[in-house]
Write an enzyme that holds these catalytic residues in place. Structure first.
Site, short mmCIF file in Angstrom:
data_model
loop_
_atom_site.label_atom_id
_atom_site.label_comp_id
_atom_site.label_asym_id
_atom_site.label_seq_id
_atom_site.Cartn_x
_atom_site.Cartn_y
_atom_site.Cartn_z
N GLY A 39 11.89 -12.01 6.47
CA GLY A 39 12.19 -12.31 4.87
C GLY A 39 13.57 -11.09 4.66
O GLY A 39 13.92 -10.31 5.46
N VAL A 60 1.32 -6.90 7.22
CA VAL A 60 0.00 -7.15 7.17
C VAL A 60 -0.89 -7.50 8.32
O VAL A 60 -2.31 -7.63 7.98
CB VAL A 60 -0.07 -8.54 5.93
N TYR A 148 2.32 -20.79 16.63
CA TYR A 148 2.29 -20.95 15.17
C TYR A 148 1.21 -21.99 14.77
O TYR A 148 0.39 -21.45 13.90
CB TYR A 148 3.58 -21.50 14.80
N TYR A 162 -15.16 -17.06 5.94
CA TYR A 162 -15.30 -15.94 4.78
C TYR A 162 -16.06 -16.52 3.42
O TYR A 162 -16.49 -15.82 2.78
CB TYR A 162 -14.01 -15.07 4.23
#
Ligand code: UDP
Length: 325
Positions: A39, A60, A148, A162
């Site tokens: 980024g 993260v 990826y 989840y």
């Protein structure tokens, strides 16, 4: 009513930065997070002066702490071009596996709704065309795209888990090729590669014979699809992309015409596991979200070309060449 608060991971990237703009416009408090590996702060620097924008420089893949409540999380952190994930395959695997786990854990404690950015790459080199969400894909786990594709497939699986086990409100978007201003000129993807080459007076590097197809979606359309999916109550994956399909050869010819360049297309070897065709079936997005793309390729390419033209000579000359596997 109190102001909604949204965390956007990968916020300094191409898509993340456009999402920051959109959610600021929606009147939300935006918490942007990025480790700045791929980024660029330039993409969001216009937001730093705003009261309802904050930025955390954080990876993260490590434990995430955000003070205060959160209503929404958008997980968009990940390298997303073949040149990047060939260079940093381990970070690519970690951000969509460990990173997604952390994001889901955060969503659980904050009781936030979370949308994760999956990809058409989960379909691999598809045997079903166009790709519907029901198709399971044809992915090579040990090929150059494996880090990826498999990480994104794991992302979808843990997100579903989840949802089932912890009843987290989850949304999964499968993003097809998207383009627009703020794409990195040197990320190796076809559109910035071709436009950069046209602007530098170089021939356009078409891989293979250019008969492989892609379907390109303008970023504003994608962002609108993301917004609609986040606000919907649908937790299974939804394709968002533009179904207008074109061969890479035709695409190169369109770019030459648009830029007025008088160079030619030259053929280089096709990278390993390069998908032969890709086009989203967007029936689900139409039906569930009332969404379909509005910006034609001609309009979108013009805006994107004007953006690349406005970059400095230095930026234009920072090129990386793709390795052939
Ligand atoms: N491609 C090309 N020339 C380039 C870069 C890419 O012909 O300089 C081709 C690439 O082989 C692929 C298509 O364009 O078939 C789209 O590539 P990109 O990396 O943009 O995205 P993806 O393959 O992930 O869809």
């Amino acid at each position: 009513m109190s102001q909604k608060r949204i965390l956007i991971t990968g916020a300094a990237g191409f898509l993340g930065s456009h999402l920051c703009d959109r959610f600021i416009k929606e009147g939300m408090h935006v918490i942007a997070m990025d480790n700045l590996i791929t980024g660029d702060l330039k993409n969001i620097e216009h937001l730093f002066k705003l009261e309802h924008f904050e930025f955390y420089h954080h990876d993260v893949s490590k434990f995430i702490h955000v003070p205060g409540h959160l209503d929404y999380i958008l997980h968009f952190a990940s390298p997303a071009s073949p040149i990047d994930y060939l260079k940093i395959p381990i970070q690519t695997l970690k951000v969509s596996s460990l990173g997604t786990h952390n994001v889901l854990g955060l969503a659980r404690v904050k009781k936030a709704r979370v949308l994760v950015a999956s990809t058409s790459e989960v379909y691999g080199d598809p045997h079903v065309h166009p790709q519907t969400e029901e198709y399971w894909g044809n992915v090579n786990p040990v090929g150059p795209r494996g880090c990826y594709d498999e990480a994104k497939r794991f992302m979808e699986a843990i997100t579903m888990a989840y949802h089932e086990v912890h009843h987290v409100e989850t949304r999964i978007i499968r993003i097809f090729n998207t383009y627009g201003p703020r794409m990195r000129l040197n990320d190796g993807r076809v559109l910035p590669a071709f436009i950069g080459q046209a602007l530098r007076g170089e021939d356009l590097t078409m891989f293979g014979d250019g008969s492989q197809t892609r379907s390109f979606c303008y970023v504003a359309d994608l962002v609108d699809g993301i917004y609609r999916l986040l606000m919907s109550d649908y937790h299974l994956p939804v394709n968002i992309g533009n179904p207008s399909e074109i061969t890479i050869k035709e695409f190169g010819e369109e770019i030459l015409k648009l830029t007025g360049a008088n160079q030619k297309l030259i053929s280089l070897p096709l990278p390993k596991d390069d998908p032969k065709q890709r086009r989203p079936d967007i029936s689900k997005a139409k039906e569930i979200l009332g969404w379909e793309p509005k910006v034609s390729r001609a309009e979108g390419l013009k805006i994107t070309f004007d953006y690349f033209k406005s970059l400095s000579k230095d930026d234009l000359n920072k090129v990386e060449h793709r390795k052939f596997a």
